[in-house]
Write a protein that holds these residues in place. Structure first.
Motif, PDB file in Angstrom:
ATOM      1  N   GLY A 233       3.455   4.578  15.838  1.00 15.51           N
ATOM      2  CA  GLY A 233       4.054   4.473  14.511  1.00 15.51           C
ATOM      3  C   GLY A 233       4.872   5.712  14.208  1.00 15.51           C
ATOM      4  O   GLY A 233       4.995   6.624  15.029  1.00 15.51           O
ATOM      5  N   GLU A 234       5.430   5.763  13.017  1.00 14.93           N
ATOM      6  CA  GLU A 234       6.218   6.938  12.658  1.00 14.93           C
ATOM      7  C   GLU A 234       6.348   7.057  11.145  1.00 14.93           C
ATOM      8  O   GLU A 234       6.226   6.079  10.405  1.00 14.93           O
ATOM      9  CB  GLU A 234       7.601   6.891  13.286  1.00 14.93           C
ATOM     10  N   THR A 235       6.569   8.286  10.715  1.00 16.67           N
ATOM     11  CA  THR A 235       6.847   8.560   9.315  1.00 16.67           C
ATOM     12  C   THR A 235       8.111   9.410   9.225  1.00 16.67           C
ATOM     13  O   THR A 235       8.526  10.053  10.192  1.00 16.67           O
ATOM     14  CB  THR A 235       5.696   9.307   8.616  1.00 16.67           C
ATOM     15  N   ARG A 236       8.697   9.398   8.051  1.00 16.79           N
ATOM     16  CA  ARG A 236       9.876  10.216   7.793  1.00 16.79           C
ATOM     17  C   ARG A 236       9.765  10.767   6.394  1.00 16.79           C
ATOM     18  O   ARG A 236       9.447  10.045   5.459  1.00 16.79           O
ATOM     19  CB  ARG A 236      11.144   9.368   7.915  1.00 16.79           C
TER      20      ARG A 236
ATOM     21  N   LEU B 134       0.212  12.607   2.397  1.00 15.91           N
ATOM     22  CA  LEU B 134      -0.077  11.195   2.191  1.00 15.91           C
ATOM     23  C   LEU B 134       0.445  10.320   3.327  1.00 15.91           C
ATOM     24  O   LEU B 134      -0.252   9.403   3.789  1.00 15.91           O
ATOM     25  CB  LEU B 134       0.525  10.736   0.857  1.00 15.91           C
ATOM     26  N   LEU B 135       1.665  10.553   3.780  1.00 13.23           N
ATOM     27  CA  LEU B 135       2.260   9.680   4.796  1.00 13.23           C
ATOM     28  C   LEU B 135       1.465   9.666   6.102  1.00 13.23           C
ATOM     29  O   LEU B 135       1.210   8.584   6.654  1.00 13.23           O
ATOM     30  CB  LEU B 135       3.717  10.080   5.043  1.00 13.23           C
ATOM     31  N   PRO B 136       1.045  10.820   6.644  1.00 12.25           N
ATOM     32  CA  PRO B 136       0.219  10.751   7.860  1.00 12.25           C
ATOM     33  C   PRO B 136      -1.108  10.031   7.640  1.00 12.25           C
ATOM     34  O   PRO B 136      -1.605   9.349   8.548  1.00 12.25           O
ATOM     35  CB  PRO B 136      -0.007  12.230   8.204  1.00 12.25           C
ATOM     36  N   ALA B 137      -1.690  10.169   6.436  1.00 12.89           N
ATOM     37  CA  ALA B 137      -2.938   9.464   6.146  1.00 12.89           C
ATOM     38  C   ALA B 137      -2.720   7.955   6.145  1.00 12.89           C
ATOM     39  O   ALA B 137      -3.540   7.196   6.670  1.00 12.89           O
ATOM     40  CB  ALA B 137      -3.500   9.930   4.803  1.00 12.89           C
TER      41      ALA B 137
ATOM     42  N   VAL C  29       0.834  -1.198   0.000  1.00  9.02           N
ATOM     43  CA  VAL C  29       0.000   0.000   0.000  1.00  9.02           C
ATOM     44  C   VAL C  29       0.874   1.254   0.000  1.00  9.02           C
ATOM     45  O   VAL C  29       0.636   2.199  -0.761  1.00  9.02           O
ATOM     46  CB  VAL C  29      -0.959  -0.007   1.200  1.00  9.02           C
ATOM     47  N   PHE C  30       1.882   1.269   0.855  1.00  3.66           N
ATOM     48  CA  PHE C  30       2.810   2.405   0.898  1.00  3.66           C
ATOM     49  C   PHE C  30       3.481   2.614  -0.451  1.00  3.66           C
ATOM     50  O   PHE C  30       3.463   3.711  -1.019  1.00  3.66           O
ATOM     51  CB  PHE C  30       3.853   2.147   1.992  1.00  3.66           C
TER      52      PHE C  30
ATOM     53  N   LEU D 119       7.482   4.838   6.173  1.00  2.00           N
ATOM     54  CA  LEU D 119       6.290   4.569   6.971  1.00  2.00           C
ATOM     55  C   LEU D 119       6.598   3.413   7.898  1.00  2.00           C
ATOM     56  O   LEU D 119       6.891   2.303   7.440  1.00  2.00           O
ATOM     57  CB  LEU D 119       5.106   4.214   6.069  1.00  2.00           C
ATOM     58  N   GLY D 120       6.538   3.654   9.197  1.00  2.00           N
ATOM     59  CA  GLY D 120       6.748   2.604  10.187  1.00  2.00           C
ATOM     60  C   GLY D 120       5.445   2.301  10.903  1.00  2.00           C
ATOM     61  O   GLY D 120       4.884   3.179  11.574  1.00  2.00           O
TER      62      GLY D 120
END
Length: 280
Positions: A269-272, A255-258, A16-17, A223-224
């Motif tokens: 979780g976490e994003t970068r 997009l990443l936070p969604a 999905v990512f 995306l973690g």
């Protein structure tokens, strides 16, 4: 490598990512009138049946596309989910598109698609998926040969997507060497390299080596869905985007936070999203 079959993992959170980012890159390439080409170096089978024995063995899609299927799409995920839903017109999630299918759906007349797959069974399925399609060329070859053998394409603009299985040692070194070759042969290409986050150190080392290549404009998105320092397993995944299209950073910032909101498994979780090497 020839033992890897993506059908067991189709539609999971890493898919999905990867695919949501792929769709946004292709949409950005469409903003200019000049034709573009997508080269997928590790294409897989192209289309996956989520009711197959392989997909049902571990039901990895439940933690990926399954979490997005019934919920409202929202503006960040709408384009990606619309393409998946087109394959499932009765509203029941069964068919999941691989990257070749998603890229093909976003081509315009004059755009091109070049697909490489070396697993005999997946190559056969991939060729059947695109038989008779004048805009798609399917090659039975190691994807790491593509930079030397297939670049640059006639369109001169485009994207190279590299997402190997990471089941063989030395994958990061091969990706780094391939990126150097792409830079020599097709410097204007957008290059998207997907990588898993299983143990943190290998991916961090890879990112550090990319910073030292002297290549400008390298954006990193991650995306973690599980804590990175947790037990062994796939905690997240990332994508390095070399020469990203204008405006992509802002799109990924939404997009990443969604994705994190829909797909996280444990904890916050976490994003970068950061530039490994800034654009000039």
């Amino acid at each position: 490598m020839l033992g890897y079959r993506h059908a067991f993992h189709a539609g999971n959170f890493a898919d999905v990512f990867k695919h949501a980012l792929l769709v946004q890159i292709c949409l950005a390439l469409r903003l200019k009138d000049k034709p573009f080409c997508v080269i997928d170096t590790h294409a897989g089978a192209g289309l996956y049946d989520l009711e197959s024995e392989s997909a049902l063995k571990n039901r990895e899609f439940d933690g990926g596309i399954g979490r997005l299927w019934e919920a409202p799409a929202g503006p960040e995920l709408g384009a990606y989910l619309d393409l998946v839903r087109t394959l499932n017109p009765d509203g029941r999630l069964r068919w999941y598109p691989g990257s070749p299918h998603l890229a093909r759906a976003l081509l315009r007349p004059g755009d091109g698609l070049i697909l490489c797959e070396r697993h005999p069974a997946d190559h056969q399925d991939l060729r059947a998926e695109f038989v008779g399609d004048p805009q798609a060329a399917v090659h039975f070859r190691d994807g790491y040969e593509a930079p030397t053998a297939l670049m640059p394409p006639p369109q001169r603009r485009g994207l190279v997507l590299m997402d190997p299985s990471f089941e063989m040692p030395g994958e990061y070194a091969r990706l780094t060497a391939a990126l150097k070759t792409i830079q020599r042969r097709w410097a204007g290409a957008v290059v998207a390299i997907w990588y898993p986050i299983i143990e943190r150190e290998p991916s961090l080392g890879f990112l550090s080596r990319l910073q030292g290549l002297g290549i400008p404009a390298i954006l990193c998105a991650e995306l973690g869905v599980l804590p990175y320092r947790g037990p062994m397993g796939l905690h997240g995944s990332g994508m390095v985007i070399v020469n990203p299209p204008w405006g992509l950073e802002a799109v990924l910032g939404r997009l990443l936070p969604a994705l994190l909101d829909r797909l996280r498994v444990a904890g916050p979780g976490e994003t970068r999203l950061e530039w490994l090497v800034p654009a000039p």
